[in-house]
Scaffold this motif. Structure first.
Motif, PDB file in Angstrom:
ATOM      1  N   ILE A 149       3.976   8.590  -1.228  1.00  0.00           N
ATOM      2  CA  ILE A 149       2.732   7.840  -1.085  1.00  0.00           C
ATOM      3  C   ILE A 149       1.644   8.530  -1.903  1.00  0.00           C
ATOM      4  O   ILE A 149       1.355   9.714  -1.716  1.00  0.00           O
ATOM      5  CB  ILE A 149       2.325   7.733   0.390  1.00  0.00           C
ATOM      6  N   LEU A 150       1.038   7.787  -2.827  1.00  0.00           N
ATOM      7  CA  LEU A 150      -0.021   8.308  -3.682  1.00  0.00           C
ATOM      8  C   LEU A 150      -1.399   7.773  -3.323  1.00  0.00           C
ATOM      9  O   LEU A 150      -2.413   8.360  -3.718  1.00  0.00           O
ATOM     10  CB  LEU A 150       0.266   7.977  -5.152  1.00  0.00           C
ATOM     11  N   TYR A 151      -1.442   6.661  -2.602  1.00  0.00           N
ATOM     12  CA  TYR A 151      -2.728   6.045  -2.285  1.00  0.00           C
ATOM     13  C   TYR A 151      -2.640   5.385  -0.916  1.00  0.00           C
ATOM     14  O   TYR A 151      -1.665   4.693  -0.595  1.00  0.00           O
ATOM     15  CB  TYR A 151      -3.090   5.007  -3.348  1.00  0.00           C
ATOM     16  N   ARG A 152      -3.664   5.614  -0.105  1.00  0.00           N
ATOM     17  CA  ARG A 152      -3.753   4.986   1.211  1.00  0.00           C
ATOM     18  C   ARG A 152      -5.226   4.828   1.575  1.00  0.00           C
ATOM     19  O   ARG A 152      -5.970   5.805   1.630  1.00  0.00           O
ATOM     20  CB  ARG A 152      -3.046   5.823   2.278  1.00  0.00           C
ATOM     21  N   ALA A 153      -5.639   3.579   1.775  1.00  0.00           N
ATOM     22  CA  ALA A 153      -7.040   3.295   2.092  1.00  0.00           C
ATOM     23  C   ALA A 153      -7.095   2.146   3.086  1.00  0.00           C
ATOM     24  O   ALA A 153      -6.129   1.377   3.236  1.00  0.00           O
ATOM     25  CB  ALA A 153      -7.820   2.953   0.826  1.00  0.00           C
ATOM     26  N   GLN A 154      -8.229   2.028   3.760  1.00  0.00           N
ATOM     27  CA  GLN A 154      -8.447   0.938   4.705  1.00  0.00           C
ATOM     28  C   GLN A 154      -9.789   0.279   4.407  1.00  0.00           C
ATOM     29  O   GLN A 154     -10.784   0.503   5.104  1.00  0.00           O
ATOM     30  CB  GLN A 154      -8.402   1.441   6.155  1.00  0.00           C
ATOM     31  N   PRO A 155      -9.824  -0.570   3.373  1.00  0.00           N
ATOM     32  CA  PRO A 155     -11.080  -1.246   3.042  1.00  0.00           C
ATOM     33  C   PRO A 155     -11.346  -2.483   3.894  1.00  0.00           C
ATOM     34  O   PRO A 155     -12.454  -3.015   3.872  1.00  0.00           O
ATOM     35  CB  PRO A 155     -10.886  -1.624   1.577  1.00  0.00           C
TER      36      PRO A 155
END
Length: 512
Positions: A272-278
């Motif tokens: 996993i390289l990116y994890r966001a909660q927009p």
């Protein structure tokens, strides 16, 4: 200054009696020199909640083929133009690959589902209408999970996955995944592809299937407690590495977006390289930019988000080093042990043996420390910030699609509006209003780049290749074209945007 009149659709396609959930343009020219361009055989494929698929001819704005692909709602459509195939993903837990070339349309029915409703009761006519409409050749049928309303994602297989190479090892495997059409036309195995769908048992996991072998080659857990997977994307990067990193993107029920890479092949581990909660509501749709530099997401809330795609060669090398380092240390330890065993075979005294053992122990200790991988290796840094987020103040935008030139993208709104945004600034540039009920699907046609010839003696240049539907040619300004030529030329060169709605109608727009 007088205000501009509101935009109006070029045509309205009426034929579905149920809400339209998916749309895609197919039979595009995929030559390497020109890229994806439209031809006179280009079709718009639409799927509804009753499982019907309609192929629309854009030149005459009429159906060319109608059949019931699934017994339940259609979640997604995809066009495999290289093989003249259409892929449908239905709520009946099936993913079907159909052969729908120009020659196949001759035996297909053109009776629309709406005609059955006008002719009598839908419940009594549905079985009869299904029998009267012949289906195209069914190339592949894959049993998949559709419990969480997530449409599939696919990509052409780059290289050879280890779990997928078994399809060529025996005649039994080849016979189970090869159709008569493929053997008759090519005499070779059909093109290999990867398909991503949500896992059946684990909500946060994604299954990777290999076609045509129909084997599940990997299961990737992209989250822990994010809920159901609502949207996925699958593609290879353009990095000059072997194997090319495979990128998997997933949007979850709680608004989290995750990007993971598989640098050791489609059947290897994921990082996993990116994890966001927009988003504060479930992610409804996502799409990847044509240059693979970013991707966009929309959700049940009013937020549109732009996310980075940063996959570097260093990530691949770090995974490869961490995978090879343990084997290297084991090899060194085995070699030192074998040398010690050979030295004990010599006839030496007890004092010499004790001194040699002590010297070997002191010499091997710094050697093993030098080549042994450090236990506290630097972990992969996970990004958590999107590039941009925009509160549109219009909740419920889905079906997000980016046009192939990367300039604009569009969403289908629950408020019956189709909104067009600038991909660079993410500002709203157009609102298309015609439908009276909510819209669910959006599809862009590729942009045809018209090239004018500087030499007048060469005459007119073809805008599209000749085919069964006719030839589209560019007409010079000093003479009039026939009505048919103008209609075909407009069908190929128009910047089509198709929007499917809950009312069963598809609006065709020519924008920007």
């Amino acid at each position: 200054m007088a205000a501009r009149p509101p935009a109006q659709p070029v045509a309205i396609l009426r034929g579905h009696r149920a809400q339209v959930h998916a749309a895609v343009f197919m039979r595009l020219d995929q030559t390497e020199s020109s890229g994806a361009t439209m031809t006179t055989d280009t079709r718009l494929a639409t799927g509804d909640s009753d499982g019907y698929v309609v192929l629309w001819d854009l030149a005459i704005v009429r159906p060319r083929a109608v059949w019931r692909a699934h017994t339940s709602s259609i979640l997604g459509l995809a066009a495999w133009d290289d093989d003249q195939q259409l892929v449908t993903h239905g709520r009946d837990h099936r993913l079907v690959v159909w052969q729908v070339g120009v020659a196949d349309e001759a035996r297909m029915s053109t009776t629309l589902p709406l005609d059955d409703e006008l002719s009598g009761s839908v419940s009594t006519k549905i079985s009869e209408s299904t029998a009267l409409r012949p289906q195209p050749w069914m190339v592949q049928v894959l049993e998949v999970n559709t419990m969480n309303f997530c449409a599939f994602a696919w990509t052409n297989l780059a290289g050879r996955a280890a779990a997928a190479t078994t399809v060529t090892k025996g005649s039994r495997e080849i016979s189970t995944c090869t159709t008569a059409t493929d053997l008759a036309l090519n005499g070779t195995m059909p093109r290999e592809r990867l398909v991503a769908v949500p896992n059946t048992l684990t909500l946060e996991a994604i299954d990777l299937y290999h076609l045509p072998s129909q084997q599940r080659i990997n299961t990737i857990r992209a989250g822990t407690k994010e809920g159901m997977i609502m949207a996925v994307a699958l593609f290879y990067t353009s990095l000059p590495t072997a194997p090319e990193p495979l990128v998997l993107i997933a949007g979850f029920e709680n608004g989290v977006v995750v990007l993971a890479t598989l640098c050791q092949g489609a059947d290897g581990p994921a990082t996993i390289l990116y994890r966001a909660q927009p988003h504060s509501q479930p992610v409804l749709s996502l799409d990847v930019a044509p240059d693979r530099s970013y991707f966009l997401t929309s959700a049940a809330d009013a937020v549109l988000a732009k996310h980075p795609i940063r996959v570097t060669v260093a990530t691949q090398e770090q995974q490869r080093t961490s995978a090879l380092a343990p084997s290297t240390s084991k090899t060194l330890q085995m070699s030192s042990a074998s040398n010690a065993a050979q030295s004990t075979r010599k006839p030496v005294s007890l004092l010499s043996a004790a001194l040699a053992k002590e010297a070997a122990t002191s010499a091997s200790t710094p050697l093993s420390r030098e080549f042994k991988p450090t236990p506290a290796e630097k972990p992969v840094e996970v990004e958590t910030q999107p590039l941009a987020t925009v509160n549109t103040k219009h909740a419920g935008q889905q079906g997000l699609r980016i046009r192939d030139d990367g300039r604009v993208f569009a969403t289908a709104g629950w408020d019956a509006r189709v909104r067009v945004y600038s991909a660079q600034t993410m500002k709203e540039v157009a609102v298309l209003k015609w439908h009276q009920t909510g819209c669910f699907a959006v599809a862009f046609a590729p942009i045809v780049k018209t090239v004018t010839s500087p030499d007048a003696e060469h005459g007119d240049k073809d805008l599209a290749t000749s085919s069964g539907a006719g030839v589209v040619s560019k007409v010079s300004s000093n003479r009039e074209a026939s009505v048919k030529e103008r209609r075909l030329r407009h069908a190929v060169t128009a910047h089509w945007l198709a929007a499917g709605s809950k009312d069963g109608k598809i609006s065709l727009w020519d924008i920007f």
